[in-house]
Design an enzyme around this catalytic site. Structure first.
Site: not given
Length: 358
Positions: A161-163, A165
């Site tokens: 996921g973005c967070f 990463t």
């Protein structure tokens, strides 16, 4: 040789970012794009940025059950959680490699998934062989997926996921090098742009609510918490607080890590040197000089992650800051990076290395 690919959920923000990248990719041919809501409409009609672009003119949204998907070499799932559970098994059975951008196969323990997402995991057997899609930290997973593909078997990649990463790229080297104290919380304060919430607006992401406003949300209950803990190996220690800022793109994660006694004398210059050695050969991670901090504007539109480091000796803490474009390195770009590796290509192939300078 061009590999044929499809995108399920191509009308969403991560999905259309995938379309943007794949249309310019020299080795992937985008054959199918799906959106139940936009079926029958041309890509350039829904997103005029694609009007007149070579390769985009014939792309028309079909429904998620489009049989063309089963003829592709790979399919990217840019869908909400549970939708990938419905799509991935059938595609894999058809011999299609699946690059999943959703949360459905990220967590190794299906029980953890069920507790945090409130639904049953319907294909836990796929978790045994899935590759975790964060190339800089899970290279072996992706190498195994590449071997499966080379042997003629489909692979499943669960992209981070973005967070997780931005947070993990900033914090993982310190954890893996033994700098982090065994007790105490690891505090993550992260800020993301509005596209991170998806295309459908709600009361929080509506322009009148998001503009000129920064707010924390899902405090102590954000679903990316167990993923961050899994990546870092810090079960029960991550205090994660996400914030929404009035940005279209961008994600900045500030991680406060308590230092172990053996690392108490660590300097920022030493930390920078060690981080650069850790990420040597990883083209998308850039560790800034001591005293510099990353900015979301410095990575916007690129697949890069910038990392800044500082040491608070009075509190005996390392401050690690990661900045990414949430739609690119945090979603679509990372998915293409993983696909490049699985298909035996240079991981940089077709991906933007330099951010928009202005």
């Amino acid at each position: 040789m061009a590999y044929t690919v499809g995108i399920v959920g191509a009308a969403g923000y991560a999905g259309v970012e995938l379309a943007r990248i794949l249309l310019g990719h020299p080795d992937f041919e985008l054959r199918a794009i799906t959106s139940n809501a936009d079926a029958g409409q041309a890509l350039g009609s829904v997103y005029p940025a694609f009007a007149g672009v070579e390769g985009a003119g014939d792309l028309v949204f079909s429904t998620h059950d489009d049989p063309v998907l089963t003829t592709c070499d790979a399919v990217f799932l840019a869908v909400p959680h549970t939708a990938a559970l419905a799509a991935a098994p059938g595609l894999l059975d058809a011999g299609v490699t699946v690059i999943d951008l959703s949360a459905d196969y990220r967590l190794s323990d299906p029980g953890t998934y069920e507790r945090w997402y409130g639904v049953s995991h319907t294909s836990p057997e796929l978790l045994q062989d899935r590759a975790f899609g964060l190339p800089e930290l899970f290279a072996e997973d992706l190498d195994c997926a590449a071997e499966r593909h080379a042997a003629g078997a489909p692979a499943l990649v669960a992209c981070a996921g973005c967070f997780p990463t931005a947070t993990s790229l900033a914090a993982a080297p310190a954890v893996r090098m033994g700098w982090v104290a065994e007790g105490g919380p690891v505090v993550v304060d992260a800020i993301s742009g509005v596209t991170g919430a998806g295309k459908s607006a709600n009361a929080r992401t509506h322009y009148c609510s998001a503009d000129e406003n920064v707010e924390a949300y899902n405090v102590c209950r954000h679903r990316h918490t167990p993923e961050i803990e899994q990546i870092l190996g810090l079960a029960g220690r991550v205090v994660f607080t996400p914030h929404l800022a009035p940005l279209k793109r961008g994600l900045l994660s500030t991680v406060t890590l308590p230092l172990a006694p053996s690392a108490a004398s660590l300097t920022a210059e030493e930390a920078v040197s060690a981080y650069r050695s850790f990420y040597e050969g990883r083209p998308f991670v850039r560790v800034l000089d001591a005293g510099q901090v990353p900015k979301t504007s410095s990575v916007a539109g690129s697949n890069a992650c910038q990392i800044g480091l500082a040491v608070n000796h009075e509190a005996s803490a390392l401050i690690a800051i990661g900045a990414i474009d949430n739609l690119c390195k945090g979603a679509a770009g990372q998915a293409v990076q993983c696909a490049n590796i699985v298909f035996g290509l240079d991981e940089r192939r077709g991906l933007p290395l330099v951010a928009l300078p202005v």
